[in-house]
Design an enzyme around this catalytic site. Structure first.
Site, PDB file in Angstrom:
ATOM      1  CG  HIS A 116      -2.005  -1.087   1.114  1.00 18.43           C
ATOM      2  ND1 HIS A 116      -3.015  -1.179   0.242  1.00 18.43           N
ATOM      3  CD2 HIS A 116      -2.317  -2.358   1.777  1.00 18.43           C
ATOM      4  CE1 HIS A 116      -3.715  -2.201   0.317  1.00 18.43           C
ATOM      5  NE2 HIS A 116      -3.258  -2.782   1.277  1.00 18.43           N
TER       6      HIS A 116
ATOM      7  CG  ASP B 207      -6.141  -7.254  -2.232  1.00 22.33           C
ATOM      8  OD1 ASP B 207      -4.893  -7.560  -2.150  1.00 22.33           O
ATOM      9  OD2 ASP B 207      -7.015  -6.565  -1.572  1.00 22.33           O
TER      10      ASP B 207
ATOM     11  CB  CYS C 109      -9.598   0.840 -10.115  1.00 26.32           C
ATOM     12  SG  CYS C 109     -10.470  -0.653  -8.855  1.00 26.32           S
TER      13      CYS C 109
END
Length: 574
Positions: free
Chosen positions: A194, A461, A508
């Site tokens: 992240h 993910d 995205c």
């Protein structure tokens, strides 16, 4: 001496700066006795290190103003006095000249002696001041360990800082640029963490997996960070600096060329319209998205409203943030993702229900929201209130089944009814979408798609769950492959399912931000991309060089490709 540290370029760009270590260097102490002929040279090294430490303290003192000068100044003055203390200095030089200790070993021994004196004091305050000894000796050790030349120190004094750490939490990233940080170097982490994703959105060069950085780099060393090559050059030479200057000139020239595309339409070479949306979490992202001609916000991450705080944001605070986001986009569509926190981050906010051994497969995303209905309702009310100011789409993360989407739609209807009865303006219609990042949702999409209005693919993910490879584990970086045949099969199936049911599909994840993947994604049929706003111009440029009709004809062959090399050979023919 010039040292090149290899790592992984997590965020592109080349930066020159001075190192700032988050944790102290692990000094290697040479305890071999000095030869008689080495004594005076070693004493001179020690004297130089002491003078360097003293000059650094003076420079810091001069930069302090106001309340900060009063609060911190006394500690700096105390450290300066210690560096001039006759007992400290006499003891150090006696150890070098008479005891034949090397400078580093002498510092360590003298530190241990003085620390023992402070420890023996009865007064708690005086005992606590032993920390000053540690700080002062540590500063001298750092100065002693450096190999910076006077010319290098002169350059370092004029440039910003480069953070060197084991890893950096995402919440910390947002404060770095305000503190003058130009780049980040991590010994751990991965390019898909992240923090790395956020670094790319901030255009902050970042190297991860530079395993030896904390052992080799010292505070104020001059560093050249090359995010394109995944390298950190410690003590760069004149040739390195010339390469850096050329890179800056090239980057400026390329920046001017891409800037001309800011308000240009996004169309392929064969005149097919492609929509480019922006991912956002900070106010600056929205401004950059507008400046670069984004078609809207394709993913707004709301979890940043919940991190780094001691209380949860209430409805009004969330509403104001979402309202400002919508107004900032001036009528362009905005996709707001509901809270996507797992136990690894939710614990800090007080949201976590229990400590989980594997947060990535635990109570996160919509699962956590369903377990905290009051929290979910508060966020939904805030989003619906903001819908009065412009077009909003609601995106639900970590979806695995139709029950979650049905429950979310019922909640929207209840919240909208209550808000209208309370006198709030709320939009008449809402598009509700599912984030496809769990393989089960991708496989079951033909059933799920009947309950949603649009699809957003979260490749970050989706790749990790499909390949069972933690994207934050740098040891698995070779296994974490967005071009794995199974990933391409899933992406193709998701896009085709959306086309069949006339439901928009966007991507995205980080694949959308990387112009190297643009031809492949166009070949698979994707027409809606969402990326960090800094990548918009580069991807628009890549789209303009692609012939979509020719790429689409290659899709069957691409889906049969067994590896990256085969993919490249096929795409080269487009």
């Amino acid at each position: 001496m010039r040292i090149v540290l290899a790592g992984i370029g997590a965020s592109r760009g080349m930066v020159l700066g001075r190192a700032r270590l988050v944790q102290p260097s692990q000094f290697i102490i040479d305890e071999t006795p000095l030869e008689p002929a080495e004594i005076e040279a070693e004493a001179a090294r020690l004297q130089q290190a002491l003078e360097t430490a003293q000059s650094e303290l003076r420079a810091i003192r001069e930069k302090l103003h106001g309340a900060l000068a009063r609060e911190i100044g006394e500690f700096i003055d105390a450290h300066s006095m210690l560096l001039n203390d006759p007992e400290l200095l006499t003891g150090l030089f006696d150890l070098v000249r008479r005891g034949r200790y090397r400078a580093g070993a002498a510092l360590k021994l003298q530190r241990d002696r003085l620390a023992a004196v402070f420890e023996a004091m009865d007064d708690p305050y005086l005992r606590s001041r032993r920390e000053d000894i540690d700080h002062v000796i540590g500063r001298v050790q750092s100065a002693l360990a450096r190999e910076t030349s006077p010319a290098e120190r002169q350059i370092a004094a004029r440039v910003g800082t480069i953070l060197v750490s084991d890893q950096i939490a995402p919440a910390e990233m947002t404060h770095l640029t305000a503190q003058g940080v130009l780049a980040a170097v991590c010994t751990g982490s991965s390019a898909l963490s992240h923090s790395a994703i956020l670094a790319r959105s901030m255009r902050l060069p970042m190297i991860v997996g530079a395993h030896e950085a904390l052992a080799v780099v010292h505070d104020d060393d001059l560093l050249l960070v090359d995010g394109d090559q995944g390298q950190v050059v410690v003590h760069p030479t004149a040739q390195d600096l010339a390469r850096y200057r050329q890179h800056q000139r090239d980057a400026q020239r390329e920046g001017r060329r891409l800037a001309e595309l800011a308000l240009a339409p996004t169309r392929t070479r064969d005149d097919c319209a492609i929509r480019l949306f922006a991912n956002a979490e900070l106010a600056g992202d929205v401004a950059q998205a507008r400046a670069n001609g984004a078609d809207g916000i394709g993913l707004y991450r709301t979890e940043f409203l919940f991190l780094q705080r001691h209380h949860l944001p209430d409805e009004e605070e969330q509403f104001l943030a979402y309202r400002d986001l919508v107004l900032g986009m001036g009528g362009l569509p905005v996709t707001i993702r509901t809270l996507d926190l797992g136990a690894d981050k939710a614990d800090a906010t007080g949201l976590a229900l229990t400590t989980e051994p594997n947060p990535a497969l635990g109570m996160r995303g919509v699962r956590l929201s369903m377990r905290r209905p009051a929290l979910f309702a508060t966020q939904m009310r805030a989003i619906l209130r903001a819908s009065a100011y412009g077009p909003i789409r609601i995106l639900v993360p970590m979806v695995t089944n139709t029950i979650e989407m049905q429950a979310t739609r019922r909640l929207i209807q209840i919240c909208a009814r209550d808000l209208r009865s309370e006198g709030h303006e709320v939009a008449d219609q809402f598009d509700l979408g599912a984030m496809i990042e769990v393989p089960a949702a991708a496989i079951a999409l033909p059933n799920l798609i009947r309950h949603i209005d649009f699809v957003a693919i979260g490749t970050n993910d989706l790749v990790q769950y499909t390949l069972a490879a933690d994207r934050n584990n740098d040891a698995l970086s070779e296994l974490y492959d967005p071009l794995h045949p199974a990933i391409l099969q899933l992406l193709s199936a998701i896009i085709r399912c959306g086309e069949k049911h006339a439901k928009p599909v966007s991507l995205c994840g980080e694949m959308a931000s990387d112009a190297r993947y643009t031809p492949l994604l166009l070949a698979l049929g994707l027409t809606n991309f969402s990326m960090h706003s800094g990548a918009l111009l580069e991807v628009r440029d890549a789209v303009s060089r692609c012939d979509r009709s020719r790429l689409r004809k290659l899709a069957p062959r691409l889906l049969r490709a067994e590896d990256r090399d085969a993919l490249r050979r096929i795409l080269a023919k487009a």
